[in-house]
Each structure stands twice: as C-alpha cells, then as structure tokens.
Design a protein around this motif. Structure first.
Motif, PDB file in Angstrom:
ATOM      1  N   GLY A 109      -3.469   3.697  -7.285  1.00  0.00           N
ATOM      2  CA  GLY A 109      -4.066   3.589  -5.953  1.00  0.00           C
ATOM      3  C   GLY A 109      -3.022   3.586  -4.848  1.00  0.00           C
ATOM      4  O   GLY A 109      -3.245   4.161  -3.780  1.00  0.00           O
ATOM      5  N   ALA A 110      -1.876   2.949  -5.098  1.00  0.00           N
ATOM      6  CA  ALA A 110      -0.817   2.909  -4.086  1.00  0.00           C
ATOM      7  C   ALA A 110      -0.301   4.306  -3.777  1.00  0.00           C
ATOM      8  O   ALA A 110      -0.055   4.651  -2.614  1.00  0.00           O
ATOM      9  N   ALA A 111      -0.132   5.120  -4.818  1.00  0.00           N
ATOM     10  CA  ALA A 111       0.332   6.499  -4.607  1.00  0.00           C
ATOM     11  C   ALA A 111      -0.674   7.286  -3.775  1.00  0.00           C
ATOM     12  O   ALA A 111      -0.306   8.019  -2.850  1.00  0.00           O
ATOM     13  N   LEU A 112      -1.957   7.144  -4.101  1.00  0.00           N
ATOM     14  CA  LEU A 112      -2.997   7.824  -3.329  1.00  0.00           C
ATOM     15  C   LEU A 112      -3.036   7.320  -1.889  1.00  0.00           C
ATOM     16  O   LEU A 112      -3.159   8.097  -0.938  1.00  0.00           O
ATOM     17  N   LEU A 113      -2.909   6.001  -1.729  1.00  0.00           N
ATOM     18  CA  LEU A 113      -3.025   5.389  -0.410  1.00  0.00           C
ATOM     19  C   LEU A 113      -1.923   5.882   0.527  1.00  0.00           C
ATOM     20  O   LEU A 113      -2.189   6.293   1.663  1.00  0.00           O
ATOM     21  N   TRP A 114      -0.674   5.862   0.046  1.00  0.00           N
ATOM     22  CA  TRP A 114       0.434   6.227   0.920  1.00  0.00           C
ATOM     23  C   TRP A 114       0.500   7.730   1.173  1.00  0.00           C
ATOM     24  O   TRP A 114       0.882   8.169   2.253  1.00  0.00           O
ATOM     25  N   THR A 115       0.121   8.517   0.175  1.00  0.00           N
ATOM     26  CA  THR A 115       0.063   9.962   0.389  1.00  0.00           C
ATOM     27  C   THR A 115      -1.006  10.305   1.420  1.00  0.00           C
ATOM     28  O   THR A 115      -0.779  11.098   2.346  1.00  0.00           O
ATOM     29  N   ALA A 116      -2.187   9.691   1.280  1.00  0.00           N
ATOM     30  CA  ALA A 116      -3.282   9.944   2.216  1.00  0.00           C
ATOM     31  C   ALA A 116      -2.937   9.434   3.611  1.00  0.00           C
ATOM     32  O   ALA A 116      -3.289  10.061   4.619  1.00  0.00           O
ATOM     33  N   GLN A 117      -2.255   8.298   3.677  1.00  0.00           N
ATOM     34  CA  GLN A 117      -1.849   7.754   4.979  1.00  0.00           C
ATOM     35  C   GLN A 117      -0.964   8.735   5.738  1.00  0.00           C
ATOM     36  O   GLN A 117      -1.155   8.969   6.937  1.00  0.00           O
ATOM     37  N   GLY A 118       0.007   9.314   5.033  1.00  0.00           N
ATOM     38  CA  GLY A 118       0.896  10.271   5.682  1.00  0.00           C
ATOM     39  C   GLY A 118       0.150  11.484   6.196  1.00  0.00           C
ATOM     40  O   GLY A 118       0.363  11.943   7.332  1.00  0.00           O
ATOM     41  N   GLU A 119      -0.765  11.990   5.383  1.00  0.00           N
ATOM     42  CA  GLU A 119      -1.523  13.172   5.785  1.00  0.00           C
ATOM     43  C   GLU A 119      -2.445  12.855   6.955  1.00  0.00           C
ATOM     44  O   GLU A 119      -2.544  13.638   7.916  1.00  0.00           O
ATOM     45  N   PHE A 120      -3.119  11.712   6.910  1.00  0.00           N
ATOM     46  CA  PHE A 120      -4.059  11.355   7.971  1.00  0.00           C
ATOM     47  C   PHE A 120      -3.329  11.105   9.287  1.00  0.00           C
ATOM     48  O   PHE A 120      -3.811  11.474  10.362  1.00  0.00           O
TER      49      PHE A 120
END
Length: 432
Positions: A109-120
């Motif tokens: 979940g952390a990997a998804l969260l930080w990747t999505a944060q950067g994109e958003f």
C-alpha cells in the motif's frame, strides 16, 4: 480551475496528515506496545513488522507505477489508505498472523500511495506552482509527527504499564485518524488539463522513471554519482529506522525515567518532528542551491548526529532496544536525564532534515533531466537499509547500533562530498 487544483493539493496534504499521524505514531510506540501485551499467544516483534514494511515497500515500487496507471491515482490512494487503516486496527485486537500479514499489505500500500501521490500532485500543478504545491504538501505531512505523539504523552504520562483499555483507546483514536485521511481522498476533484498546467510532455518526463522501473539499474551503471552516493542513502535508512522506531522504544524502556518513561515516548516523537520542521524550513527553504551550502549543511548534519549518538550512548542503557521485559536492567554511564534525552530527539530530527534536504537538492541538481529515476534509487536503497536496521535492532545492543550509524554517517558524508566534487567535470565553473 486554479482554485480546484489548490483545493486538491490541500485535501491531499490533509489526507496524508491524518494517515501518517496514525502510522508514524504507531511506528514510534509499537515495539513498546508489543512488549506490554499480556498475551501468551502473540509472538510478534514491532521491529520485525517495520522491517517487513520497508522491505516490501522497496520492491513493490517496481510494480506500483503500472498498478496506479491502471486503476488511477485517486482509487490507488483510497485503497492504500484502507491497508494503512487495517494495520492500525490490528493493534486493537492483536494476533501474530494478522500483524505480519498487514505488515506485508501496508508495504504494498505504501508503494501505491506514494506513487499515486506523485502523479496526482503533478496533475494538479502548473509549471509555475509545482514548487509551491510540493511545499504545501510536505508542510502538512511533517505535522503528522505532532498530534498522535501528543495523545501518547497525555495518555501515558505517569503510567508504568500500558493497560489493555489504554492500548485500545489509543489505536481507536489512530484508526479514526487513518480512516478520516482515507475518506478525504474520496472528495478529491477531477483535474482538467489546461494550457497553464504542466504539459503532457512535462508530466510524462517527471513520471517516466516510475513507469519504467528498470531504468533504475541503467542509471546506476551509466553514472558514477548514484553508486558513490549509495553509502549516504544507506546512512539515511539507518537514521530513519532509529529515530522513527528504535529511539522511542529505548526511552520508554529506561527504568531511570520511572513513571514518566512511557509518556516521554510521545514527547520524544513530537520533538523529533519539531527538529524535522525546523531543519526543513531552515535548510530546505532559506538556503540557496549552491555547492558550498549543501556541503556545509551535510557536514552540520553529520556533526549533529555524532553529538546525538554520543549523548544517547552516555544517557540511555545499552540494553534498551533489546530488553524483553518492559524496562532495562543495565545502567548507562550518566544518570539518565530527560532533558538530554529530548535534546537528542531534537538533534536526530534536525540532523535527518539536514541530510534529506540536501540529498533532494543534489539529486535534483545532478539529475536535472533524470530526477525521477534518481529519486527512486534513493528511496529504494534507503528503504532496504531501514528494513535491515529494523531487523537487527531487536538483537544488537544500543552501543553497536549507534556505532554503525556513526561509521555510515561519516562514510556517507565523505561520499556526498565526492559527488559534489565530481560536478566539476560536468558543470561550468562559473556556476560556483
């Protein structure tokens, strides 16, 4: 439209503030909580759990960009928030299998969260506002170390043992915070591409490394800087593990602090956060991006961490991180002082911010055209190092853990200086 994008950035920052209020507080106290459990069937270790989280997080970054691309940034952050909330909920009714299972899941979940944060964040930024929006987000995120730890202090101050009802109340509070952060992602609005926003080419260039994870190894092979700086990345990982999970446990286990010991865990977490905020503001915002200032700040960070390590060595019992009972048996060289312990907390946060602000600065400077792969390498090595540190923290005496940090901190600082020196080959001398 600008108001919508600003709204999204603020809500994004608040969501992370709530989620990481829960997670950073949990990481700060979980080994203490685990040791206090009156449950013969529970055999988990807080250190091992955190090690699993950071280890899984490291390797999940290889697949996270693809997953985020398929399901979208908003949905990815919401699902990740649910995984963070599930991890917090385990401590309400703890069991070994769920403890370690959610450790694996939260790493993903952390990997998804930080990747999505950067994109958003990129999607909601204009070329002229990306720095402002990043600053707003990180300012909100850094405050996550304050509120949960304040609750810990108010609830645990004067308590020698952590009761079952106290543990449940704390993690219910943290669970509510995490759920609020998760739900906040649902009110994020869809952004629309306009001329003033980052162009598609700009956005893709910033995200290209996330979508092409195997570029990481190519970058390492083609540039000597990344390989040289890897020791500094490792040092940052050891420091992360120590201040975020080990030092608070050591303070709480120190017999000499008496009834104040458990409450001091929360105060220590707050003071570490204050050190991070002060350092981030002072060195990240006020210092210009010049070679002299970067090396000076990193050298200051090394000295600050050396002072903190020496004072911790003198002030905290050597068996504090590994004691199986709730309190220590050994005596330190000095009569343990609360003031010195909290001073060390501040120095750990200040020193960490010295390193991180300048690492981000030099990575952005050296890899101006390849920033995302460079940052990915940094996070990968830092997370692997933190995972290793958490695994050995339950077995090595405090003295040896501090010695490892000092050795790697010194070596890493030398490597940082070498990387700066290597810029003479690539950068026109007039820039200096």
């Amino acid at each position: 439209m600008a108001d919508r994008r600003t709204y999204n950035v603020v809500i994004l920052g608040l969501g992370f503030l709530f989620i990481f209020t829960a997670f950073t507080t949990c990481g700060n106290v979980e080994q203490t909580i685990v040791k206090s459990l009156d449950n013969s069937t529970f055999t988990g270790s807080g250190y091992h759990s955190l090690g699993i989280i950071y280890g899984v997080f490291s390797f999940s970054n290889l697949i996270a960009p693809t997953a985020v691309k398929v399901i979208g940034a908003k949905v990815s952050m919401f699902l990740s928030g649910l995984l963070y909330s599930g991890y917090i909920a385990v401590f309400i009714i703890p069991s070994t299998w769920s403890f370690y299972l959610t450790s694996v899941l939260i790493g993903i979940g952390a990997a998804l969260l930080w990747t999505a944060q950067g994109e958003f964040l990129i999607e909601n930024s204009e070329a002229s506002t990306i720095n402002r929006n990043t600053g707003m987000f990180w300012a909100l995120l850094q405050c996550s170390m304050l509120f949960g730890n304040l609750y810990i202090y108010l609830d645990w101050n004067g308590e020698t043992d952590i009761s079952e009802s106290s543990r449940r109340n704390i993690f219910l509070f943290l669970l509510v915070a995490s759920v609020l952060g998760t739900l906040s992602f649902l009110v994020l609005r869809k952004s629309h591409n306009e001329e003033e926003m980052l162009s598609e080419e700009e956005g893709q260039s910033l995200l290209s490394a996330q979508k092409k994870p195997f570029m990481y190894s190519t970058l390492v092979c083609n540039r000597g800087h990344a390989a040289t700086a890897s020791t500094h990345y490792c040092s940052a990982g050891l420091e992360l593990a120590f201040y975020s999970g080990v030092y608070g446990t050591c303070i709480g286990a120190t017999t000499h602090f008496g009834e104040a010991a458990k409450g001091l865990i929360g105060i220590s977490g707050i003071v570490v956060g204050v050190g991070e905020i002060v350092g981030g503001g002072l060195f990240g915002l006020l210092c210009k991006n010049s070679r002299f200032r970067r090396t000076s700040v990193v050298f200051l960070g090394m000295v600050v961490h050396f002072i903190a390590s020496y004072l911790i060595f003198l002030n905290i019992p050597g068996d504090a991180p590994i004691v199986l009972e709730t309190t220590t048996q050994l005596s330190p060289y000095l009569n343990p002082s609360v003031s010195i312990a909290l001073l060390c907390s501040f120095l750990l946060g200040l020193g960490d911010s010295c390193f991180n602000t300048q690492l981000y600065s030099i990575l952005g400077h050296v890899y101006a055209e390849e920033s995302m792969p460079a940052f990915a390498i940094f996070k990968f090595i830092q997370s692997v190092s933190a995972a290793v540190a958490f695994f050995y923290s339950g077995y090595l005496m405090l003295m040896w853990q501090l010695l490892l940090m000092v050795i790697l901190g010194f070596t890493g600082t030398l490597c940082f200086f070498v990387v700066e020196r290597m810029q003479d080959v690539f950068v026109d001398p007039q820039e200096y």
